[in-house]
Design a protein around this motif. Structure first.
Motif, PDB file in Angstrom:
ATOM      1  N   LEU A  41     -28.815  83.716  40.920  1.00  0.00           N
ATOM      2  CA  LEU A  41     -29.528  82.550  41.439  1.00  0.00           C
ATOM      3  C   LEU A  41     -28.825  81.973  42.665  1.00  0.00           C
ATOM      4  O   LEU A  41     -29.479  81.587  43.648  1.00  0.00           O
ATOM      5  N   ALA A  42     -27.506  81.931  42.621  1.00  0.00           N
ATOM      6  CA  ALA A  42     -26.760  81.412  43.765  1.00  0.00           C
ATOM      7  C   ALA A  42     -26.936  82.302  44.986  1.00  0.00           C
ATOM      8  O   ALA A  42     -27.011  81.807  46.111  1.00  0.00           O
ATOM      9  N   ILE A  43     -27.000  83.611  44.790  1.00  0.00           N
ATOM     10  CA  ILE A  43     -27.143  84.536  45.905  1.00  0.00           C
ATOM     11  C   ILE A  43     -28.541  84.456  46.524  1.00  0.00           C
ATOM     12  O   ILE A  43     -28.698  84.350  47.733  1.00  0.00           O
ATOM     13  N   ALA A  57     -23.743  84.163  33.024  1.00  0.00           N
ATOM     14  CA  ALA A  57     -22.961  84.135  34.260  1.00  0.00           C
ATOM     15  C   ALA A  57     -23.618  84.991  35.339  1.00  0.00           C
ATOM     16  O   ALA A  57     -23.670  84.600  36.513  1.00  0.00           O
ATOM     17  N   THR A  58     -24.141  86.145  34.953  1.00  0.00           N
ATOM     18  CA  THR A  58     -24.822  87.022  35.906  1.00  0.00           C
ATOM     19  C   THR A  58     -26.067  86.353  36.472  1.00  0.00           C
ATOM     20  O   THR A  58     -26.320  86.409  37.685  1.00  0.00           O
ATOM     21  N   VAL A  59     -26.831  85.708  35.625  1.00  0.00           N
ATOM     22  CA  VAL A  59     -28.036  85.008  36.087  1.00  0.00           C
ATOM     23  C   VAL A  59     -27.662  83.891  37.054  1.00  0.00           C
ATOM     24  O   VAL A  59     -28.304  83.714  38.103  1.00  0.00           O
ATOM     25  N   ILE A  60     -26.621  83.143  36.764  1.00  0.00           N
ATOM     26  CA  ILE A  60     -26.196  82.047  37.645  1.00  0.00           C
ATOM     27  C   ILE A  60     -25.737  82.592  38.993  1.00  0.00           C
ATOM     28  O   ILE A  60     -26.073  82.032  40.047  1.00  0.00           O
ATOM     29  N   VAL A  61     -24.985  83.680  38.979  1.00  0.00           N
ATOM     30  CA  VAL A  61     -24.531  84.283  40.239  1.00  0.00           C
ATOM     31  C   VAL A  61     -25.718  84.793  41.037  1.00  0.00           C
ATOM     32  O   VAL A  61     -25.805  84.586  42.267  1.00  0.00           O
TER      33      VAL A  61
END
Length: 50
Positions: free
Chosen positions: A45-47, A39-43
Protein backbone atom coordinates in the motif's frame (compact mmCIF):
# COMPACT_ATOMS: atom_id res chain seq x y z
CA UNK A 1 -18.38 -24.46 53.54
CA UNK A 2 -16.11 -24.79 50.56
CA UNK A 3 -13.57 -27.54 50.15
CA UNK A 4 -10.03 -26.25 50.75
CA UNK A 5 -8.13 -29.32 49.67
CA UNK A 6 -5.00 -28.85 47.60
CA UNK A 7 -5.35 -29.10 43.82
CA UNK A 8 -2.71 -31.30 42.23
CA UNK A 9 -2.25 -30.40 38.58
CA UNK A 10 0.82 -32.60 38.16
CA UNK A 11 -1.29 -35.72 38.68
CA UNK A 12 -4.14 -34.71 36.37
CA UNK A 13 -5.07 -37.52 34.03
CA UNK A 14 -5.98 -37.10 30.41
CA UNK A 15 -3.50 -34.34 29.62
CA UNK A 16 -2.14 -34.86 26.11
CA UNK A 17 1.01 -32.76 26.16
CA UNK A 18 2.36 -33.73 22.69
CA UNK A 19 -0.94 -32.66 21.12
CA UNK A 20 -0.90 -29.45 23.16
CA UNK A 21 2.63 -28.61 22.03
CA UNK A 22 1.75 -29.32 18.39
CA UNK A 23 -1.31 -27.07 18.62
CA UNK A 24 0.84 -24.29 20.14
CA UNK A 25 3.41 -24.60 17.33
CA UNK A 26 0.61 -24.41 14.77
CA UNK A 27 -0.78 -21.32 16.52
CA UNK A 28 2.64 -19.65 16.35
CA UNK A 29 3.02 -20.46 12.64
CA UNK A 30 -0.40 -18.98 11.88
CA UNK A 31 0.43 -15.88 13.92
CA UNK A 32 3.74 -15.37 12.13
CA UNK A 33 2.11 -15.92 8.74
CA UNK A 34 -0.66 -13.43 9.54
CA UNK A 35 1.84 -10.83 10.75
CA UNK A 36 3.98 -11.26 7.62
CA UNK A 37 0.90 -10.97 5.40
CA UNK A 38 -0.23 -7.78 7.13
CA UNK A 39 3.25 -6.28 6.87
CA UNK A 40 3.42 -7.15 3.17
CA UNK A 41 0.04 -5.53 2.51
CA UNK A 42 1.11 -2.36 4.35
CA UNK A 43 4.36 -2.16 2.39
CA UNK A 44 2.53 -2.68 -0.92
CA UNK A 45 0.00 0.00 0.00
CA UNK A 46 2.82 2.40 0.81
CA UNK A 47 4.51 1.68 -2.53
CA UNK A 48 1.46 1.90 -4.77
CA UNK A 49 -0.41 4.72 -3.04
CA UNK A 50 2.42 7.23 -2.84
Amino acid sequence: MSDHSEILYSTAEGMDYPAHEQQYKTFLKIGILGTATAATVIVLLAIFLT
